[in-house]
Design an enzyme around this catalytic site. Structure first.
Site, PDB file in Angstrom:
ATOM      1  N   GLY A 264       0.683  -1.219   0.196  1.00 15.42           N
ATOM      2  CA  GLY A 264       0.065  -0.155  -0.116  1.00 15.42           C
ATOM      3  C   GLY A 264       0.733   1.258   0.028  1.00 15.42           C
ATOM      4  O   GLY A 264       0.289   2.447  -0.639  1.00 15.42           O
TER       5      GLY A 264
ATOM      6  N   ASP B  33      -6.005   2.542  10.249  1.00 18.43           N
ATOM      7  CA  ASP B  33      -7.168   2.323  10.340  1.00 18.43           C
ATOM      8  C   ASP B  33      -7.551   1.590  11.868  1.00 18.43           C
ATOM      9  O   ASP B  33      -7.680   2.511  12.792  1.00 18.43           O
ATOM     10  CB  ASP B  33      -7.787   1.303   9.145  1.00 18.43           C
TER      11      ASP B  33
ATOM     12  N   LYS C 203      -7.536   7.407   9.480  1.00 16.32           N
ATOM     13  CA  LYS C 203      -9.234   7.391   9.780  1.00 16.32           C
ATOM     14  C   LYS C 203      -9.441   8.044  11.019  1.00 16.32           C
ATOM     15  O   LYS C 203      -8.970   7.417  12.301  1.00 16.32           O
ATOM     16  CB  LYS C 203      -9.908   5.791   9.389  1.00 16.32           C
TER      17      LYS C 203
ATOM     18  N   PHE D 227     -14.330   3.754   3.225  1.00 17.23           N
ATOM     19  CA  PHE D 227     -13.129   2.713   2.606  1.00 17.23           C
ATOM     20  C   PHE D 227     -12.774   3.722   1.290  1.00 17.23           C
ATOM     21  O   PHE D 227     -13.383   4.024   0.442  1.00 17.23           O
ATOM     22  CB  PHE D 227     -13.688   1.336   2.045  1.00 17.23           C
ATOM     23  N   VAL D 228     -11.207   3.742   1.155  1.00 13.22           N
ATOM     24  CA  VAL D 228     -10.858   4.529  -0.039  1.00 13.22           C
ATOM     25  C   VAL D 228      -9.880   3.792  -0.628  1.00 13.22           C
ATOM     26  O   VAL D 228      -9.376   2.721  -0.149  1.00 13.22           O
ATOM     27  CB  VAL D 228      -9.981   5.813   0.615  1.00 13.22           C
TER      28      VAL D 228
ATOM     29  N   ASP E 189      -5.585  -0.139  -2.109  1.00 13.09           N
ATOM     30  CA  ASP E 189      -6.547  -1.139  -2.868  1.00 13.09           C
ATOM     31  C   ASP E 189      -7.652  -1.555  -2.228  1.00 13.09           C
ATOM     32  O   ASP E 189      -7.850  -1.245  -1.157  1.00 13.09           O
ATOM     33  CB  ASP E 189      -5.634  -2.487  -3.194  1.00 13.09           C
TER      34      ASP E 189
HETATM   35  P1  IMP Z   1      -5.110  -1.699  10.136  1.00 13.03           P
HETATM   36  O1  IMP Z   1      -4.386  -2.591  10.687  1.00 13.03           O
HETATM   37  O2  IMP Z   1      -6.611  -1.606  10.393  1.00 13.03           O
HETATM   38  O3  IMP Z   1      -4.629   0.038  10.900  1.00 13.03           O
HETATM   39  O4  IMP Z   1      -5.191  -1.306   8.711  1.00 13.03           O
HETATM   40  C1  IMP Z   1      -4.070  -0.792   8.091  1.00 13.03           C
HETATM   41  C2  IMP Z   1      -4.199  -1.544   6.577  1.00 13.03           C
HETATM   42  O5  IMP Z   1      -5.339  -1.870   6.308  1.00 13.03           O
HETATM   43  C3  IMP Z   1      -3.390  -0.461   5.532  1.00 13.03           C
HETATM   44  O6  IMP Z   1      -2.062  -0.576   5.462  1.00 13.03           O
HETATM   45  C4  IMP Z   1      -4.272  -1.079   4.444  1.00 13.03           C
HETATM   46  O7  IMP Z   1      -3.666  -1.826   3.603  1.00 13.03           O
HETATM   47  C5  IMP Z   1      -5.361  -1.407   4.805  1.00 13.03           C
HETATM   48  N1  IMP Z   1      -6.561  -0.613   5.012  1.00 13.03           N
HETATM   49  C6  IMP Z   1      -7.357   0.093   5.844  1.00 13.03           C
HETATM   50  N2  IMP Z   1      -8.371   0.868   5.463  1.00 13.03           N
HETATM   51  C7  IMP Z   1      -8.388   1.063   4.286  1.00 13.03           C
HETATM   52  C8  IMP Z   1      -8.945   1.714   3.336  1.00 13.03           C
HETATM   53  O8  IMP Z   1      -9.892   2.647   3.514  1.00 13.03           O
HETATM   54  N3  IMP Z   1      -8.555   1.456   1.803  1.00 13.03           N
HETATM   55  C9  IMP Z   1      -7.670   0.450   1.673  1.00 13.03           C
HETATM   56  N4  IMP Z   1      -6.925  -0.283   2.521  1.00 13.03           N
HETATM   57  C10 IMP Z   1      -7.182   0.122   3.690  1.00 13.03           C
HETATM   58 MG    MG Z   2      -4.529  -3.137   1.532  1.00 11.18          MG
END
Ligand code: IMP
Ligand code: MG
Length: 179
Positions: A43, A102, A130, A151-152, A158
């Site tokens: 990402g 996130d 977020k 969701f972006v 992706d």
């Molecule tokens: P976390 O562990 O929930 O903080 O998520 C981090 C990972 O989830 C990021 O590095 C992204 O790959 C994916 N992710 C979380 N939210 C989004 C979104 O809105 N769009 C795309 N990928 C996301």
């Molecule tokens: Mg991803």
């Protein structure tokens, strides 16, 4: 691909001018030190490429690959490291780069893992964060933009491995998420 978006959040020019500011701040904060950037694949690839070319310091680059998703749009809480050995960060000033903060699971796990390898300092830089309650507490030392809990995709981000090549960031239409 553009038809799959509900709206565009950040155009390429907006992203790039924010990166100018972030890179200037990073270059100032780390002056006289050698920085090691650890990019979280896939990402952060586009973000990393644009940001690092704006940083005016000697720097090293390493990449980490993790998997934290079982579903397509929801975090699982478990983070798997795809490398057997983490990058050598002993005595280095490291800056972890990720696309989006996130739930916090991914960055918390990466930070914890890298801290066991004896770096001199650890900071976190994310393009997007977020507005939501995190499952794990993580603070970004450098942040591009704060966004609503939607969701972006685009600019490296992706949905089911698609949309990474869009040059801008947009909100994916809700009826497409979770399919
Ligand atoms: P976390 O562990 O929930 O903080 O998520 C981090 C990972 O989830 C990021 O590095 C992204 O790959 C994916 N992710 C979380 N939210 C989004 C979104 O809105 N769009 C795309 N990928 C996301
Ligand atoms: Mg991803």
């Amino acid at each position: 691909m553009q038809d799959d978006l509900e709206r565009i959040l950040f155009h390429e020019t907006t992203i790039l001018s924010r990166l100018d500011e972030l890179a200037a701040q990073i270059s100032k904060d780390y002056r006289d030190r050698e920085l090691t950037v650890i990019a979280v694949l896939n990402g952060s690839l586009v973000f990393m490429a644009d940001l690092m070319r704006r940083i005016t310091l000697p720097l090293r680059l390493d990449c980490l690959s993790v998997a934290s998703y079982h579903g397509k749009a929801q975090t699982s809480g478990e983070v798997f490291f795809k490398q057997v050995a983490p990058p050598d960060v002993k005595d280095r000033h490291i800056l972890i780069l990720d696309d989006i903060l996130d739930s916090g699971h991914t960055l918390a796990a990466i930070r914890e893992k890298l801290e066991t390898a004896g770096p001199r300092s650890v900071k976190v830089c994310v393009l997007l964060s977020k507005k939501r309650k995190r499952d794990r507490a993580v603070d970004a030392d450098y942040l591009g933009f704060e966004i609503e809990d939607e969701f972006v995709v685009g600019y490296g981000l992706d949905y089911d491995e698609r949309y990474r090549n869009l040059p801008y960031i947009g909100v994916l239409r809700k009826e497409l998420v979770g399919k």
